[in-house]
Design a protein around this motif. Structure first.
Motif, PDB file in Angstrom:
ATOM      1  N   MET A   1      19.117  28.319  55.318  1.00  0.00           N
ATOM      2  CA  MET A   1      20.025  29.449  55.314  1.00  0.00           C
ATOM      3  C   MET A   1      19.799  30.263  54.040  1.00  0.00           C
ATOM      4  N   ARG A   2      19.857  31.553  54.188  1.00  0.00           N
ATOM      5  CA  ARG A   2      19.809  32.413  53.017  1.00  0.00           C
ATOM      6  C   ARG A   2      21.207  32.534  52.414  1.00  0.00           C
ATOM      7  N   VAL A   3      21.283  33.127  51.232  1.00  0.00           N
ATOM      8  CA  VAL A   3      22.549  33.242  50.498  1.00  0.00           C
ATOM      9  C   VAL A   3      23.626  33.860  51.371  1.00  0.00           C
ATOM     10  N   ILE A   4      23.341  34.978  51.976  1.00  0.00           N
ATOM     11  CA  ILE A   4      24.356  35.696  52.754  1.00  0.00           C
ATOM     12  C   ILE A   4      24.808  34.881  53.959  1.00  0.00           C
ATOM     13  N   GLU A   5      23.898  34.137  54.567  1.00  0.00           N
ATOM     14  CA  GLU A   5      24.253  33.308  55.725  1.00  0.00           C
ATOM     15  C   GLU A   5      25.167  32.157  55.304  1.00  0.00           C
ATOM     16  N   LEU A   6      24.846  31.539  54.178  1.00  0.00           N
ATOM     17  CA  LEU A   6      25.694  30.459  53.668  1.00  0.00           C
ATOM     18  C   LEU A   6      27.072  30.999  53.295  1.00  0.00           C
TER      19      LEU A   6
END
Length: 129
Positions: free
Chosen positions: A1-6
């Motif tokens: 997961m990327r930052v925004i997804e997390l």
């Protein structure tokens, strides 16, 4: 997961995820192709745990200590466990959250007449019962 997804999955901002990463509470790996921070799915549970403790007023250094014990799968009792001195306050906050959740649940049912008004609910949170 990327930052925004997390961040979205954890109900926090991307900046919060970045802050926790800078503080060493979250450990992403880097995508070698673009340098993006990538988080394993287990990071979501860790983020939610951190966010829960923060909402209860636990400091980041205390959280960092607790997470280090989790990473080692042990608890060191050399020094008092963080939160021990805050146990009473944590129980009170948990009760408050439970009262609010019950009130919200009652709004979705036909029991609104049996549940306290919003004003009564707010007043009850100010008592030492």
């Amino acid at each position: 997961m990327r930052v925004i997804e997390l961040a979205r999955a954890g109900g926090v901002t991307a900046e919060t995820v970045r802050h926790y990463t800078r503080e060493g509470l979250l450990q992403p790996r880097r995508n070698p192709h673009n340098g993006y921070q990538l988080f394993e799915t287990e990071s979501l549970g860790r983020l939610r745990f951190i966010d829960c403790l923060r909402s209860l007023g636990v400091s980041l250094p205390e959280i960092k200590q607790i997470l280090s014990w989790a990473d080692q799968d042990t608890v060191e009792f050399i020094e008092p466990v963080p939160l021990t001195s805050q146990r009473q306050r944590l129980h009170l906050r948990a009760q408050e959250f439970h009262i609010i959740a019950q009130w919200l649940d009652s709004m979705n049912q036909d029991t609104m007449t049996e549940s306290p008004s919003l004003k009564e609910l707010i007043q009850s949170l100010g008592t030492d019962d």
